[in-house]
Design a protein around this motif. Structure first.
Motif, PDB file in Angstrom:
ATOM      1  N   THR A   5      55.683  86.585  80.837  1.00 23.37           N
ATOM      2  CA  THR A   5      54.380  86.416  81.473  1.00 23.37           C
ATOM      3  C   THR A   5      53.633  87.748  81.532  1.00 23.37           C
ATOM      4  OG1 THR A   5      55.337  84.666  82.821  1.00 23.37           O
ATOM      5  CG2 THR A   5      53.228  85.521  83.520  1.00 23.37           C
ATOM      6  N   GLU A   6      54.361  88.817  81.860  1.00 22.03           N
ATOM      7  CA  GLU A   6      53.730  90.144  81.907  1.00 22.03           C
ATOM      8  C   GLU A   6      53.190  90.540  80.535  1.00 22.03           C
ATOM      9  OE1 GLU A   6      56.414  92.993  83.512  1.00 22.03           O
ATOM     10  OE2 GLU A   6      56.482  92.006  85.470  1.00 22.03           O
ATOM     11  N   ASN A   7      53.957  90.270  79.486  1.00 22.01           N
ATOM     12  CA  ASN A   7      53.533  90.600  78.134  1.00 22.01           C
ATOM     13  C   ASN A   7      52.279  89.810  77.747  1.00 22.01           C
ATOM     14  OD1 ASN A   7      53.492  91.691  75.572  1.00 22.01           O
ATOM     15  ND2 ASN A   7      54.991  90.237  74.776  1.00 22.01           N
ATOM     16  N   VAL A   8      52.268  88.522  78.082  1.00 26.88           N
ATOM     17  CA  VAL A   8      51.112  87.682  77.754  1.00 26.88           C
ATOM     18  C   VAL A   8      49.880  88.178  78.498  1.00 26.88           C
ATOM     19  CG1 VAL A   8      50.153  85.362  78.050  1.00 26.88           C
ATOM     20  CG2 VAL A   8      52.439  85.636  77.119  1.00 26.88           C
ATOM     21  N   MET A   9      50.035  88.504  79.779  1.00 28.93           N
ATOM     22  CA  MET A   9      48.901  88.973  80.567  1.00 28.93           C
ATOM     23  C   MET A   9      48.422  90.335  80.088  1.00 28.93           C
ATOM     24  SD  MET A   9      49.934  87.580  84.332  1.00 28.93           S
ATOM     25  CE  MET A   9      48.842  88.687  85.153  1.00 28.93           C
ATOM     26  N   ALA A  10      49.331  91.194  79.646  1.00 27.69           N
ATOM     27  CA  ALA A  10      48.952  92.518  79.151  1.00 27.69           C
ATOM     28  C   ALA A  10      48.149  92.412  77.855  1.00 27.69           C
ATOM     29  CB  ALA A  10      50.197  93.368  78.933  1.00 27.69           C
ATOM     30  N   ARG A  11      48.458  91.427  77.048  1.00 24.55           N
ATOM     31  CA  ARG A  11      47.747  91.258  75.775  1.00 24.55           C
ATOM     32  C   ARG A  11      46.447  90.497  75.956  1.00 24.55           C
ATOM     33  NH1 ARG A  11      51.737  88.431  72.061  1.00 24.55           N
ATOM     34  NH2 ARG A  11      49.791  88.080  70.959  1.00 24.55           N
ATOM     35  N   GLY A  12      46.220  89.922  77.125  1.00 23.38           N
ATOM     36  CA  GLY A  12      44.976  89.213  77.367  1.00 23.38           C
ATOM     37  C   GLY A  12      44.980  87.778  76.880  1.00 23.38           C
ATOM     38  N   ASP A  13      46.151  87.227  76.679  1.00 24.45           N
ATOM     39  CA  ASP A  13      46.258  85.850  76.198  1.00 24.45           C
ATOM     40  C   ASP A  13      46.448  84.884  77.364  1.00 24.45           C
ATOM     41  OD1 ASP A  13      45.972  86.565  73.585  1.00 24.45           O
ATOM     42  OD2 ASP A  13      48.110  86.660  73.175  1.00 24.45           O
ATOM     43  N   LEU A  14      45.678  85.075  78.403  1.00 22.59           N
ATOM     44  CA  LEU A  14      45.809  84.227  79.581  1.00 22.59           C
ATOM     45  C   LEU A  14      45.424  82.780  79.267  1.00 22.59           C
ATOM     46  CD1 LEU A  14      46.809  84.784  82.332  1.00 22.59           C
ATOM     47  CD2 LEU A  14      44.482  85.207  83.097  1.00 22.59           C
ATOM     48  N   ALA A  15      44.469  82.600  78.377  1.00 22.17           N
ATOM     49  CA  ALA A  15      44.065  81.233  77.996  1.00 22.17           C
ATOM     50  C   ALA A  15      45.213  80.517  77.296  1.00 22.17           C
ATOM     51  CB  ALA A  15      42.842  81.274  77.092  1.00 22.17           C
ATOM     52  N   HIS A  16      45.967  81.240  76.475  1.00 23.17           N
ATOM     53  CA  HIS A  16      47.104  80.615  75.798  1.00 23.17           C
ATOM     54  C   HIS A  16      48.186  80.237  76.806  1.00 23.17           C
ATOM     55  CE1 HIS A  16      45.358  82.614  72.183  1.00 23.17           C
ATOM     56  NE2 HIS A  16      45.690  81.444  71.664  1.00 23.17           N
ATOM     57  N   LEU A  17      48.392  81.091  77.788  1.00 24.71           N
ATOM     58  CA  LEU A  17      49.372  80.783  78.823  1.00 24.71           C
ATOM     59  C   LEU A  17      48.935  79.556  79.614  1.00 24.71           C
ATOM     60  CD1 LEU A  17      51.936  81.530  80.362  1.00 24.71           C
ATOM     61  CD2 LEU A  17      50.542  83.027  81.802  1.00 24.71           C
ATOM     62  N   ALA A  18      47.670  79.482  79.966  1.00 23.95           N
ATOM     63  CA  ALA A  18      47.167  78.326  80.704  1.00 23.95           C
ATOM     64  C   ALA A  18      47.292  77.055  79.865  1.00 23.95           C
ATOM     65  CB  ALA A  18      45.714  78.554  81.099  1.00 23.95           C
ATOM     66  N   LEU A  19      46.980  77.128  78.592  1.00 28.54           N
ATOM     67  CA  LEU A  19      47.100  75.968  77.716  1.00 28.54           C
ATOM     68  C   LEU A  19      48.554  75.525  77.589  1.00 28.54           C
ATOM     69  CD1 LEU A  19      45.714  73.986  75.821  1.00 28.54           C
ATOM     70  CD2 LEU A  19      46.009  75.643  73.980  1.00 28.54           C
ATOM     71  N   PHE A  20      49.465  76.490  77.471  1.00 27.14           N
ATOM     72  CA  PHE A  20      50.886  76.172  77.386  1.00 27.14           C
ATOM     73  C   PHE A  20      51.360  75.486  78.666  1.00 27.14           C
ATOM     74  CE2 PHE A  20      55.238  77.428  78.468  1.00 27.14           C
ATOM     75  CZ  PHE A  20      55.917  76.734  77.472  1.00 27.14           C
TER      76      PHE A  20
END
Length: 62
Positions: A5-20
């Motif tokens: 989660t930290e890696n995803v948030m650091a890269r700015g892929d919050l939309a991908h995390l929300a979609l997942f």
């Protein structure tokens, strides 16, 4: 937080995390509802079999 989660948030892929998370929740809900539907069908089948058994019992009584 979890490293993924930290890696995803650091890269700015919050939309991908929300979609997942949305897709995972929707898939889980679908699996749960299909399991409940199958259980409901089994209960209804048991009910119909019991009614048929009672009908046969009362028919034999006459």
């Amino acid at each position: 937080m979890d490293p993924i989660t930290e890696n995803v948030m650091a890269r700015g892929d919050l939309a991908h995390l929300a979609l997942f998370l949305w897709a995972s929740g929707a898939s889980g809900l679908l699996a749960w509802s299909l399991r409940e539907l199958a259980a409901s069908n089994r209960r209804f089948n048991d009910f119909v079999a019991e009614i048929a058994r009672l009908t046969a019992l009362f028919r034999d009584r006459d």
